[in-house]
Design a protein around this motif. Sequence first.
Motif, PDB file in Angstrom:
ATOM      1  N   GLU A 113      43.719  42.743  49.310  1.00 27.94           N
ATOM      2  CA  GLU A 113      44.564  41.567  49.527  1.00 27.94           C
ATOM      3  C   GLU A 113      44.547  41.136  50.987  1.00 27.94           C
ATOM      4  N   THR A 116      43.816  42.830  38.757  1.00 26.09           N
ATOM      5  CA  THR A 116      44.335  41.456  38.754  1.00 26.09           C
ATOM      6  C   THR A 116      45.669  41.346  39.485  1.00 26.09           C
ATOM      7  N   ASN A 117      45.813  42.079  40.588  1.00 26.45           N
ATOM      8  CA  ASN A 117      47.058  42.041  41.352  1.00 26.45           C
ATOM      9  C   ASN A 117      47.087  40.927  42.392  1.00 26.45           C
ATOM     10  N   SER A 148      47.786  35.214  38.446  1.00 28.40           N
ATOM     11  CA  SER A 148      47.222  36.532  38.750  1.00 28.40           C
ATOM     12  C   SER A 148      45.734  36.515  38.435  1.00 28.40           C
ATOM     13  N   THR A 149      44.964  37.058  39.331  1.00 31.40           N
ATOM     14  CA  THR A 149      43.512  37.061  39.154  1.00 31.40           C
ATOM     15  C   THR A 149      42.928  38.255  39.886  1.00 31.40           C
ATOM     16  N   ILE A 181      46.964  36.958  43.794  1.00 35.13           N
ATOM     17  CA  ILE A 181      47.476  35.651  43.391  1.00 35.13           C
ATOM     18  C   ILE A 181      46.471  34.591  43.840  1.00 35.13           C
TER      19      ILE A 181
END
Length: 1226
Positions: A498, A546-547, A555-556, A549
């Motif tokens: 992320e 899929t955490n 969610s993807t 955004i």
Amino acid sequence: MSHFSSEDEVELQGLLKSLLRSVSERISGAPSVECAEEILLHLEETDKNFHNYEFVKYLRQYLERALGTVIDEETENCMRAEGQAVTSGQDTLVHAVTRRTRESAEYKEMMHTLKNTMMVVVESLINKFEEDQLKKEEMHRKKQHEQSGGPYLDNCSDSDSSFNQSYAFITHEQLQVIAEKLHQSQPKEVRWEALQLLCCAPPSDVLSSESWYSLCRSLSAALADPDPELILRFFAKTLSSSPLNVTREIYVSLAKSLESDFLLRKLSIAAGSAGIDVNRPDIARLLKQMRLMNDFQKEVTSYWIRHPEKYMEEIIESTLSLLSLQHERDAGMPSTEKVLEPIHMMAMLDIKATWFKRWMHGSYSRTVVLRLLEKKYKSLVNCVPFQLCDRAGPVQRTLYTTKELEYIHFVHSLCLLGRLLIYTNGRSLFPVRVKNRKGGGSDCNSTAVLAFISFLARVIVVSADSLSPTSLVMEDLRTLCDRTECAVQCLYQSPVIEALLAPIIALLRGEQAKVNTLETTLVHIADILARIATTRWGLSIFLYDTNLISAEGASTSAAHIIAQFTKRLLAENLPPLPGLGASTAVAGAFVFVCRQMYNTCVGLQVLRPYNLHECIVRAWRQACALAERVPTPVLGAAPDPCSQEAHDASLWAETLLDNLLNFAATPKGLLFLQQTGAMDECVTYMFSRFTKKLQVSWCEKFGYGVMVTQIAATAPGVAALRRSGFVQAIVVDLWSALECGRDDARVVQPRSTPMEPIDRSCQKLFLALVNLLSSSYAVWELLGQQPLPNKAEYSHREMPTSIVDLVDRLIAINSDEKIHSLFNYEQSHTFGLRDDCLGHAMFQSSFHREFIIDGLSVERNHILVRMGMVGGPSERRLPPRSLEKGADPYPWPMFSSYPLPKCYIPDIPKMPRTKGGMCRSLERENRDLSVPMYSPTRCRSADEEDLRNGTLYLQRTTRVTLLDLEFFYGCSRRYGDHLGLLEGGSERDLCLLVTHCRHSSSDQQAHTTSTLSGLRGRFPGYDWFAATAFLLMSGDRERTWGFLLRFSSLLASAFLWPARLHTYLPELARSEIPPVYSCTAHFVEMLLKAEVPLVSSAFQMSGFTPSQICLQWLSQCFWNYLDWMDICHYVCTCVLLGPDYQVYVCVAVLKHLQQSILQHAQAQDLQVFLKEEPIRGFRVTDYLEFMEGLERTYRPVVLEDMRTFLLGVTANSTQSPGTFLNMESQ
């Protein structure tokens, strides 16, 4: 006898002195006189230049003059001795001559003279040395008085050493006097004179004396002097030439002296000052001592493992104690005032913490370092100063500002923490508090590590040199990527991904990314993402986690975000941002990240909706158009900016072509590549890199072998390989290895006759040829409708350039001219015969009834029996390919015409010819299918009588076609007879059935303009599935035709019956790649990597692909690989349970062969084993449970893809989809 004259003694003095100078480093480094003697005694064993010393040459000449005659006489005496044989209990000739020579009177006299002379020479050298030493001391006293007691100055504390200065032995009494003179109560001049004498003494004598401890205390106290040059020089000499049990005392005393110095004298930088000046006397003195420590820290790792652990632990603990020293800020000290600590000094001298990296390299020292850090000195790594500054100016300077000092500390700490992250016990030291940064700590170690890695990922800002945070963070992250265990725990986590994707998500949302230089930052991010995607753990988190955004708020996964960003970069559809623009560097970097995903089967499935192959090929065509706009250069004119633009466009086009080529790594990706229309350009580019033996990329540490094999499995792929020159290159290299030999090899003796059928020098080329021709589509394309040359004369200089020429010269050897044209007839012909995919050419050769049993006849017999008899592992018996030992080396009969000898046909139970069982199940499955593949009106166009006797279709069939298929009809009939399934006349019924299928298909086939020989006209191969159905129905032609008519409307027919779809659908005709390859083989590779990873890796290492062997198995319906009952089970399983079971059966077969595949991959003959050997011991029923498990996991993906593929194929067809597929029946 030679005697020494006075001139000889003088010459010996010079030679001995020269020898001692050459080995002075070895002698001066010895801890004692005894060790020095051992070094000299073993000098011949340890010094490679021993025999080049003039002293040694002189002694050799002297021995030759003194003992040469004696040695010659003793040698002749030993050789003339009658009846004396050299046995294991007697001396050899050399030993005997040596023993007698040493017992001779000449030898004893020579040794006596040599010893006396050398004693005189050595005594003269010692006397001369003492005289020189007295003269030096006298000159030194005079110089001291002339300088009036001025301080001794030197530019470098440790520039001198014991290797380039003379010294004399010193007594214990003298050392005691020196120790007394070094006491702090003595005047400075007295202490300085004592230090001069101490530096001239051997370190071994000083350290072994009884006064050493008092000396050590005095030296440690003297380190506090304003100019401790001589003490540091003595310490440097001692640390470089003494054993660890001594040097650790010097080092520990030095560390403790520094620690007490920092405690007593708190150094600080006042607010508003210019900074710290390293030329300040107190700072310079501390830096010199720290430098000496740092040099020792880097060197001690090479030998401390040879000493007790307690010595190493003392050194490590004294270092960590010093560096972890932190002053408590006084109550009255201003907050802006900076305290100078030991860690700042160490960072200034070794900014990248090289000393710590070396200490952490070996487990011996790493264990101690981590233990001490955890128990006592965690404060050393507990706080990282976060400070960025503009470090403009010279790299080497004497004045450092407070911010620069903090930055140096930050870089040093970052390197230190980056090394700790690599090891499990190092990660247990976290959390780490980051100064001037919010959220720098955490309570949980694992969470703290992830938080720190995420912090590193966010600190990717840009600077120009190697000490920027970007370079350091990238170095740490790359190191983590290279270590699987720590990468799984530290990098392959959602918070880190992320953090890396945060700027990308911001750009996709149209926001301004908060980074200094956007383009370089994105390139660095792409570099780390690509490294993560190369591993299966990293690829898994990219595809399935899929955490994240997305820009739309849903969610993807990371794969979707990267693919969206890459697609928009290629389309130049990003909003205009400062520093980015149309950056090909960023686009290329992110295409490379996507490439690490789409060159795997599972990654291609996820990225398939984005059609990246179409985006890349459009960008490539645009770049090619720009690259062609090169203006004509004008002599003397200034460089045209358009030329540089065209050059950049050319490089960008090559980058895109390289990434487009990597779609060929998977079967479905190869289909996408073919649909782009850039197959020829990609293969040509690959061939240019293949000839240079380049790797695929920096993260794919292998060549293009697997990709070539994947491309060669299809007709358009092998045609592109031929047009690029790849096929010709293989043929020429193969011919050169077989017939010509290497041009650059110096022939010093004749080449030995190979003992193996395929010589090791040709093994790699043989496997390359097998990989190239392992697919029937490749054989059709390279050999179809091309006659053999069969020339009347062949020249030795004439080299074949095509596969047809190779068949003509190596396999179809049917004339004396061809035999005489080969230099190595047996080896070359055996090589050709071993390539079974070309073995059918042997039937065009001429044979006689009488045979000479040799390697070639044995190989011919094996191939003829293999081709003449169809059957599974228990249904036929093949002769060996080599002669056996004994009186009868080859008891097998030679086969040259039918019938086949009985010894090759084992007795098997006859199969029942019934109308029930599996046949009824197959017919029941097709009972309700009312929409046939072929139009009923077309079937009624031929009346029943013509259909019954086949005259209409036989007339429409050319003679060439019948001759091509006659061999296969006969093999199928003999196989059915052997199984007891057929009756008389079955061969004609089978011929009519296959011919009817061929003509029914050709009447409705789509028009195609393909240049491929395999797609022009009717299906070029044999319809193995129709023959299987014919045997399943016990030779009933009408019943078989009815089954095939109804089966053609099932989805399974598109995959089990390859001949059905040949040039039948327009989209298939355009792609020129059958679905059994692009769908079935694709999912076989995908499931194999997940379920049987060892087998998948074995294929990868061997340069072979599972898709190729599966394509061969499925194309011929497992004939010759499985027994008949298992072939029936395979067909029924796929028809009754679904076409996706075709994938599961192949995976089950490869799982069954796992041990054999691993063994043959190691032996480098995996391709030959899988193509030639039957699948022994495999039963479909034994693996039904395994296949059911695969169905539960993968059916939603596999079956849906099969349906989607054919629905997409029929979307543009003139026929309705219902004509080809009855989806409800599945």
